[in-house]
Design an enzyme around this catalytic site. Structure first.
Site, short mmCIF file in Angstrom:
data_model
loop_
_atom_site.label_atom_id
_atom_site.label_comp_id
_atom_site.label_asym_id
_atom_site.label_seq_id
_atom_site.Cartn_x
_atom_site.Cartn_y
_atom_site.Cartn_z
N HIS A 1 27.46 37.03 37.89
CA HIS A 1 28.57 36.09 38.10
C HIS A 1 28.37 35.20 39.32
CE1 HIS A 1 30.46 37.64 34.61
NE2 HIS A 1 30.23 38.86 35.06
N TYR B 1 35.10 36.63 42.49
CA TYR B 1 34.16 37.77 42.51
C TYR B 1 32.72 37.27 42.64
CZ TYR B 1 31.33 41.45 40.26
OH TYR B 1 30.35 42.36 39.95
P1 NAI Z 1 32.65 50.38 39.62
O1 NAI Z 1 33.88 49.58 39.77
O2 NAI Z 1 32.61 51.45 38.60
O3 NAI Z 1 32.29 51.06 41.04
C1 NAI Z 1 32.54 50.44 42.28
C2 NAI Z 1 32.96 51.52 43.26
O4 NAI Z 1 33.22 50.89 44.53
C3 NAI Z 1 34.25 52.26 42.85
O5 NAI Z 1 34.00 53.65 42.75
C4 NAI Z 1 35.22 51.93 43.95
O6 NAI Z 1 36.09 53.01 44.30
C5 NAI Z 1 34.31 51.58 45.11
N1 NAI Z 1 35.00 50.73 46.08
C6 NAI Z 1 35.79 49.65 45.83
N2 NAI Z 1 36.30 49.17 46.97
C7 NAI Z 1 35.83 49.98 47.97
C8 NAI Z 1 36.04 50.01 49.38
N3 NAI Z 1 36.82 49.13 50.00
N4 NAI Z 1 35.39 50.97 50.08
C9 NAI Z 1 34.61 51.88 49.47
N5 NAI Z 1 34.38 51.90 48.14
C10 NAI Z 1 35.00 50.95 47.40
O7 NAI Z 1 31.45 49.36 39.44
P2 NAI Z 1 30.00 49.62 38.84
O8 NAI Z 1 29.96 49.19 37.44
O9 NAI Z 1 29.53 50.98 39.19
O10 NAI Z 1 29.16 48.54 39.68
C11 NAI Z 1 28.53 48.86 40.92
C12 NAI Z 1 28.18 47.58 41.65
O11 NAI Z 1 27.33 46.78 40.83
C13 NAI Z 1 29.39 46.71 42.00
O12 NAI Z 1 29.16 46.14 43.28
C14 NAI Z 1 29.39 45.63 40.93
O13 NAI Z 1 29.96 44.43 41.41
C15 NAI Z 1 27.90 45.50 40.66
N6 NAI Z 1 27.64 45.03 39.30
C16 NAI Z 1 27.83 45.89 38.23
C17 NAI Z 1 27.59 45.45 36.94
C18 NAI Z 1 27.70 46.35 35.76
O14 NAI Z 1 27.41 45.91 34.65
N7 NAI Z 1 28.09 47.61 35.91
C19 NAI Z 1 27.16 44.06 36.69
C20 NAI Z 1 26.99 43.26 37.88
C21 NAI Z 1 27.23 43.75 39.12
C1 15L Z 2 29.82 42.39 36.42
O1 15L Z 2 29.53 41.88 37.50
C2 15L Z 2 30.82 43.49 36.34
O2 15L Z 2 30.74 44.36 37.46
C3 15L Z 2 30.72 44.29 35.04
O3 15L Z 2 31.91 45.06 34.91
C4 15L Z 2 30.51 43.38 33.85
O4 15L Z 2 31.64 42.56 33.69
C5 15L Z 2 29.28 42.54 34.07
O5 15L Z 2 29.34 41.82 35.29
C6 15L Z 2 29.03 41.51 32.96
O6 15L Z 2 28.89 40.33 33.25
O7 15L Z 2 28.92 41.93 31.81
#
Ligand code: NAI
Ligand code: 15L
Length: 264
Positions: free
Chosen positions: A111, A134
């Site tokens: 994004h 974001y």
């Molecule tokens: P998720 O939302 O499942 O995990 C993010 C974690 O960060 C959560 O457990 C949350 O409690 C924690 N968090 C949020 N605010 C916080 C704070 N102030 N202090 C401490 N912890 C905090 O997201 P996911 O899917 O595991 O993604 C991990 C990372 O990868 C994120 O930064 C996301 O933006 C990035 N990302 C993920 C994608 C995906 O497809 N899963 C795609 C693109 C980026």
């Molecule tokens: C992201 O950055 C988000 O963390 C994930 O939840 C999906 O929305 C992913 O991008 C996506 O573009 O599919």
């Protein structure tokens, strides 16, 4: 690299890494603002709000590398994004500078470039075109990482993750899908590489529809093994009819590019 800090450890990708990196490094320090399972062998569990600078200083103490996944992972109001992603990532880099951490993987996102159209081929030099607040916060994180490398020599791989889920959920994700296995392998490559410098890596598996070229990150040595093609018969994929002029279809960021502003 003997003690690896994972922020966002209670989240989807944090849990994937907790399992896949188990036993590969001396210690995994797992952190989140949310609840996590108790520490097992070779683990430390530390609850911490990334927006709290003093707590983040203590969190980073004694770590050799940081996998920074923590934060708001989808669009939200500016105030939420500000604390979790902008302040949170700043606190991580400041703590790394003060505590002598040499390498970070920053979980950026597609994004940050989501307003490029689907037929545009991108590489690490492509212009950022965020599709959401974001996405703007991920662009901030990437620039911060670039600055901390140029000024302080802290290496970062900014990984513009596509869609890292068990399987693609729609046609767009046939291009953006990143398997959990490929993601975990990429993280290990970043931790173990001789040199990362400052690098931008696109996090997608070896899918048939490709928008992103990782040749400029060849020094990291990551070669994805999986492909979304195995899901092409899934009804959510094969049965979908997508209008080419729908913003959610035109732009790489999909629905994030089409969505409106989240009011505070
Ligand atoms: P998720 O939302 O499942 O995990 C993010 C974690 O960060 C959560 O457990 C949350 O409690 C924690 N968090 C949020 N605010 C916080 C704070 N102030 N202090 C401490 N912890 C905090 O997201 P996911 O899917 O595991 O993604 C991990 C990372 O990868 C994120 O930064 C996301 O933006 C990035 N990302 C993920 C994608 C995906 O497809 N899963 C795609 C693109 C980026
Ligand atoms: C992201 O950055 C988000 O963390 C994930 O939840 C999906 O929305 C992913 O991008 C996506 O573009 O599919």
């Amino acid at each position: 690299m003997s003690r690896i800090l994972i922020t966002g450890a209670a989240g989807n990708l944090g849990k994937v890494l907790r399992a896949s990196l188990a036993g590969k490094y001396d210690t995994l320090r797992l952190s989140d603002v949310g609840d996590m399972d108790p520490a097992g062998p070779g683990e430390e569990v530390v609850k911490c709000d990334l927006a709290n600078a003093r707590a983040v200083q203590a969190l980073v103490d004694g770590c050799d590398a940081i996998i920074h996944l923590g934060g708001m992972s989808v669009e939200n109001t500016f105030d939420v994004i500000l604390d979790a992603n902008i302040r949170g990532t700043y606190n991580i880099y400041e703590a790394a500078r003060k505590q002598g951490v040499r390498r970070i993987l920053f979980a950026s996102s597609n994004h940050a470039i989501g307003f490029h159209t689907r037929e545009t081929q991108l590489d690490a030099r492509s212009e950022m075109r965020p599709d959401s607040m974001y996405g703007v916060s991920k662009g901030f994180g990437e620039l911060l990482a670039r600055y901390y490398f140029d000024k302080y020599g802290i290496e970062t791989a900014s990984v513009r993750i596509g869609s890292c889920f068990e399987k693609p959920r729609d046609r767009r994700m046939m291009a953006t899908w990143l398997s959990f296995r490929d993601f975990a392998a990429l993280v290990e490559c970043v931790i173990d590489a001789d040199r990362v410098g400052y690098s931008v890596v696109y996090g997608a598996s070896d899918n048939a529809e490709k928008w992103w070229d990782n040749r400029l990150a060849g020094h990291i040595g990551w070669v994805p093994q999986d492909s979304s093609q195995q899901f092409s018969d899934d009804p959510a994929i094969a049965g979908a009819v997508n209008a080419p002029t729908d913003p959610a279809v035109m732009f790489q960021g999909g629905g994030f590019a089409a969505a409106g502003h989240f009011e505070d």
